[in-house]
Design an enzyme around this catalytic site. Structure first.
Site, mmCIF file in Angstrom:
data_model
loop_
_atom_site.group_PDB
_atom_site.id
_atom_site.type_symbol
_atom_site.label_atom_id
_atom_site.label_comp_id
_atom_site.label_asym_id
_atom_site.label_seq_id
_atom_site.Cartn_x
_atom_site.Cartn_y
_atom_site.Cartn_z
ATOM 1 N N ASP A 167 17.124 -24.784 20.310
ATOM 2 C CA ASP A 167 17.949 -23.916 21.150
ATOM 3 C C ASP A 167 18.227 -24.667 22.459
ATOM 4 O OD1 ASP A 167 19.037 -22.001 22.805
ATOM 5 O OD2 ASP A 167 17.555 -20.451 22.350
ATOM 6 N N GLU A 169 19.493 -24.474 25.431
ATOM 7 C CA GLU A 169 19.866 -23.694 26.618
ATOM 8 C C GLU A 169 18.892 -24.013 27.747
ATOM 9 O OE1 GLU A 169 21.399 -19.480 25.633
ATOM 10 O OE2 GLU A 169 19.724 -19.845 24.255
#
Length: 308
Positions: A167, A169
């Site tokens: 992920d 982010e």
């Protein structure tokens, strides 16, 4: 770990979906420890995934939902959210970090992870940026990417996990003097990780610079992933990665925030259009059987039953 609540937010199974689901819900599943798992009723339909914010909720919530018709698991994959990729400013290297809640889950794998695996539910570790400048897309060399891949695969082996979820982010590339994303970093990382754990799951939360840098030097890692999914909850968006429909989730819902009507509609579309995965986020400790049933009725033709 600095974690933010991410609010980005018929009964006949399609052949592609059935293949994906049967891989994870086999009646003779084997746990990560190698011991035979308890027989799990087979189900047909898309693979259902549940991210669990372990800062607030228990991984065991995933195993509390079964299908009224047949008794199979409502969820096939549980994702520990989340470990972090951190940055050591002294050595100028990225390293894998667990906050106290993730560490607690891992240290108590016998009671927090094995019970799910014994039901036939795969358990993955999600890895997320942590505002320190380190990310999957800015390793300065193949050696650095391979070193981080080794940390990941060692963790999977040590704690008996079923795989890793990426992920990209909150990395905040450039912080602490780190580099901006480059084209080779994520390719080197995923290639090394797959070589280290050929039989484990690698999934992609389809967001961030890494998700758009899947090819370098003649190597395309798209087919290396077992799954990729839409990161925007309450929406339909086909991940832009060259994988079969059976391995993609265009649907994404946040349980308790995405309306039941929307969740049902996204599930219906998943089946109608032949996709093999359905993503959910933020399953908590409440009885969410009404929310879960909204999509299990469409995916599997059955209500979900909650057992505390």
């Amino acid at each position: 770990m600095f974690t933010l609540a991410r609010r980005r937010v018929r009964t006949a199974a399609l052949a592609l979906s059935a293949v994906a689901a049967l891989v994870l819900s086999a009646t003779t599943a084997t746990g990560a420890t190698g011991a035979p798992a308890a027989p799990t009723p087979a189900k047909q339909g898309p693979t259902s995934v549940a991210y669990i914010e372990v800062n607030n909720n228990s991984m065991l919530n995933v195993g509390k939902y079964t299908l009224a018709d047949g008794g199979g698991n409502a969820f096939d994959v549980a994702v520990i959210f989340a470990a972090n990729i951190n940055y050591d400013t002294a050595s100028k290297t990225a390293y894998l970090h667990f906050n106290e809640n993730v560490q607690r889950v891992l240290d108590n794998a016998a009671t927090q992870i094995r019970p799910l695996q014994q039901k036939g539910i795969k358990v993955l570790l999600s890895v997320l940026g942590n505002h320190q400048g380190a990310g999957f897309a800015n390793f300065p060399s193949q050696q650095a990417a391979s070193a981080f891949a080794e940390q990941l695969s060692d963790t999977v082996a040590e704690y008996g996990l079923d795989g890793v979820d990426f992920d990209d982010e909150y990395a905040e590339y450039g912080n602490n003097g780190t580099a901006q994303p480059n084209d080779s970093s994520f390719v080197h990382l995923v290639t090394a990780l797959r070589a280290n754990m050929p039989d484990k799951v690698i999934s992609l939360y389809n967001i961030g610079p890494a998700a758009t840098r899947l090819s370098y030097g003649g190597v395309d890692i798209s087919g290396t992933f077992d799954y990729a999914w839409n990161p925007y909850y309450g929406t339909w968006q086909v991940p832009g990665i060259a994988l079969p429909k059976a391995q993609l989730s265009p649907a994404a819902v946040e349980i308790g925030r995405t309306s039941q009507n929307t969740a049902a509609g996204l599930a219906r579309r998943t089946v109608d259009e032949g996709y093999g995965v359905y993503l959910t986020y933020n399953l908590d400790g409440s009885d969410r059987s009404a929310d879960v049933s909204a999509f299990t009725r469409e995916l599997y033709g059955s209500e979900a039953v909650y057992t505390p």
